[in-house]
Design a protein around this motif. Structure first.
Motif, PDB file in Angstrom:
ATOM      1  N   VAL A  76       3.338  64.427  -6.535  1.00  0.00           N
ATOM      2  CA  VAL A  76       3.783  63.116  -6.187  1.00  0.00           C
ATOM      3  C   VAL A  76       4.851  62.437  -7.103  1.00  0.00           C
ATOM      4  N   GLY A  77       5.789  61.746  -6.537  1.00  0.00           N
ATOM      5  CA  GLY A  77       7.012  61.264  -7.583  1.00  0.00           C
ATOM      6  C   GLY A  77       7.928  62.085  -7.611  1.00  0.00           C
ATOM      7  N   GLY A  78       7.820  63.498  -7.562  1.00  0.00           N
ATOM      8  CA  GLY A  78       9.093  64.332  -7.803  1.00  0.00           C
ATOM      9  C   GLY A  78       9.957  64.162  -6.968  1.00  0.00           C
ATOM     10  N   SER A  79      11.268  65.083  -7.034  1.00  0.00           N
ATOM     11  CA  SER A  79      12.476  64.700  -6.311  1.00  0.00           C
ATOM     12  C   SER A  79      12.215  65.236  -4.766  1.00  0.00           C
ATOM     13  N   ALA A  80      11.449  66.260  -4.705  1.00  0.00           N
ATOM     14  CA  ALA A  80      11.071  66.819  -3.438  1.00  0.00           C
ATOM     15  C   ALA A  80      10.498  65.675  -2.629  1.00  0.00           C
TER      16      ALA A  80
ATOM     17  N   ASN B  70       2.933  64.764   6.919  1.00  0.00           N
ATOM     18  CA  ASN B  70       1.955  65.034   6.193  1.00  0.00           C
ATOM     19  C   ASN B  70       2.290  65.619   4.816  1.00  0.00           C
ATOM     20  N   HIS B  71       2.285  64.884   3.733  1.00  0.00           N
ATOM     21  CA  HIS B  71       2.560  65.447   2.454  1.00  0.00           C
ATOM     22  C   HIS B  71       1.579  66.252   1.818  1.00  0.00           C
ATOM     23  N   ILE B  72       1.818  67.610   1.292  1.00  0.00           N
ATOM     24  CA  ILE B  72       1.036  68.300   0.819  1.00  0.00           C
ATOM     25  C   ILE B  72       1.695  68.608  -0.680  1.00  0.00           C
ATOM     26  N   PRO B  73       1.153  68.086  -1.799  1.00  0.00           N
ATOM     27  CA  PRO B  73       1.519  68.440  -3.194  1.00  0.00           C
ATOM     28  C   PRO B  73       1.093  69.745  -3.742  1.00  0.00           C
ATOM     29  N   PHE B  74       1.831  70.338  -4.354  1.00  0.00           N
ATOM     30  CA  PHE B  74       1.541  71.582  -5.104  1.00  0.00           C
ATOM     31  C   PHE B  74       1.851  71.340  -6.736  1.00  0.00           C
ATOM     32  N   LYS B  75       1.476  72.357  -7.319  1.00  0.00           N
ATOM     33  CA  LYS B  75       1.547  72.359  -8.968  1.00  0.00           C
ATOM     34  C   LYS B  75       2.897  73.336  -9.195  1.00  0.00           C
TER      35      LYS B  75
ATOM     36  N   ALA C 103      11.798  63.427   0.865  1.00  0.00           N
ATOM     37  CA  ALA C 103      10.823  63.894   2.049  1.00  0.00           C
ATOM     38  C   ALA C 103      10.416  62.189   2.626  1.00  0.00           C
ATOM     39  N   ALA C 104      10.011  61.568   1.611  1.00  0.00           N
ATOM     40  CA  ALA C 104       9.523  60.124   1.990  1.00  0.00           C
ATOM     41  C   ALA C 104      10.745  59.417   2.530  1.00  0.00           C
TER      42      ALA C 104
END
Length: 333
Positions: free
Chosen positions: A169-173, A189-194, A177-178
């Motif tokens: 969340v809050g990263g450039s990608a 649908n946002h799916i965040p990863f590490k 996309a937002a």
């Protein structure tokens, strides 16, 4: 015989003399005509080996050649760059401690105002912007989405059914996309990863529909057919991918304004003469063919702005992200 001066007058003269002597002593230190006279510390808020760290080391080496002193990169990873930022914020404004800033410099206070207390403009002295890191929109090589228009159409027809990955969340990608959701009037649908790596793996496997990915590290996957590029966020078509349209060409302009910046900032109060000297070293470093080749290999586009112009740009950039984060209702994890 000379008359004796009143004690009050003597004390005033003594104080004036001491202040004058102190000012004469302090002036050369403030002006620092011999700057730099010792190594410069360049702080990076991310782990060694990442794009920001590599850029810092490439530019630092070239700057050292110009300045005549080593530029030593120091990694202070953690809290999405905030640990490094706070460290530099509280350093002396003498030109010997700099920060290589990224998108997180403006975004962190917007996403976590209760934790991140610095003002990204007032608490720092911008020195120079050196580059931006544009992105490309990628899908799996066998994805049903052949164009960005295909993807947007699907998202318009089926809200929340099209998914995208990011490094968090809050990263450039995520923010890119937002922005795509806003500009295309869709809900996805946002799916965040590490990290970008795990997100890209899921995109290539087809379990996540797409993601915004930096222009580095995906070339081999594109060449082998594991990835397909739908669009690039540059103002003009990228020379490495001349057949791929820009987001503007498919009716979504302005993404190039949201490209991640890379630059140098110092603590607030840095003397203008030192900022100018550092900026001159940056200009010389960017002009070196070896630097240009390394930046290109890292997927960076050279964009130089001096101290005044960089301050103005960062101010505008903060407003852009603030408007997007508020309107898209993006919350920190």
């Amino acid at each position: 015989m000379d008359k004796q001066l009143p004690r009050r007058t003597v004390l005033r003269l003594a104080a004036f003399g001491a202040a004058t002597l102190l000012g004469a002593t302090a002036l050369p230190a403030m002006a620092q005509p011999d700057y730099p006279s010792r190594p410069i510390r360049l702080v990076v808020g991310y782990s060694a080996g990442g794009p920001t760290d590599v850029l810092a080391r490439v530019l630092g080496q070239e700057m050292a050649n110009r300045l005549g002193q080593p530029v030593v990169v120091e990694n202070k990873a953690g809290a999405n760059g905030n640990i490094a930022t706070e460290f530099v914020r509280h350093a002396a404004p003498d030109g010997y401690t700099l920060l290589m800033n990224t998108i997180s410099h403006n975004v962190n206070p917007l996403l976590q105002p209760e934790l991140v207390k610095y003002d990204p403009i007032a608490d720092f002295t911008p020195v120079a912007q050196v580059a931006v890191l544009p992105q490309m929109i990628v899908v799996a090589g066998n994805s049903p989405f052949k164009t960005l228009e295909d993807l947007v159409k699907k998202a318009q027809e089926a809200p929340q059914r099209v998914s995208y990955g990011s490094a968090g969340v809050g990263g450039s990608a995520h923010l890119a996309a937002a922005l795509l959701e806003q500009r295309s009037k869709t809900r996805m649908n946002h799916i965040p990863f590490k990290g970008n790596g795990p997100a890209l793996t899921e995109v290539m496997a087809g379990r996540v529909d797409f993601m915004f990915f930096p222009m580095i590290g995906a070339g081999d996957f594109v060449a082998t057919g594991k990835l397909r590029i739908l669009a690039v966020t540059t103002a003009r078509r990228h020379p490495d991918y001349p057949t791929i349209p820009t987001t503007s060409e498919v009716g979504l302009p302005g993404f190039e304004d949201y490209a991640q910046p890379i630059g140098f900032i110092a603590p607030a109060g840095l003397p203008p003469a030192i900022a100018d000297k550092l900026d001159a070293a940056v200009v010389a470093a960017l002009a070196a063919p070896a630097t240009q080749a390394r930046l290109k290999a890292l997927g960076a586009e050279v964009v130089h702005r001096g101290p005044t112009q960089y301050r103005e740009w960062l101010t505008q950039d903060r407003k852009r992200w603030a408007d997007l984060i508020r309107s898209a209702n993006i919350k920190a994890e």
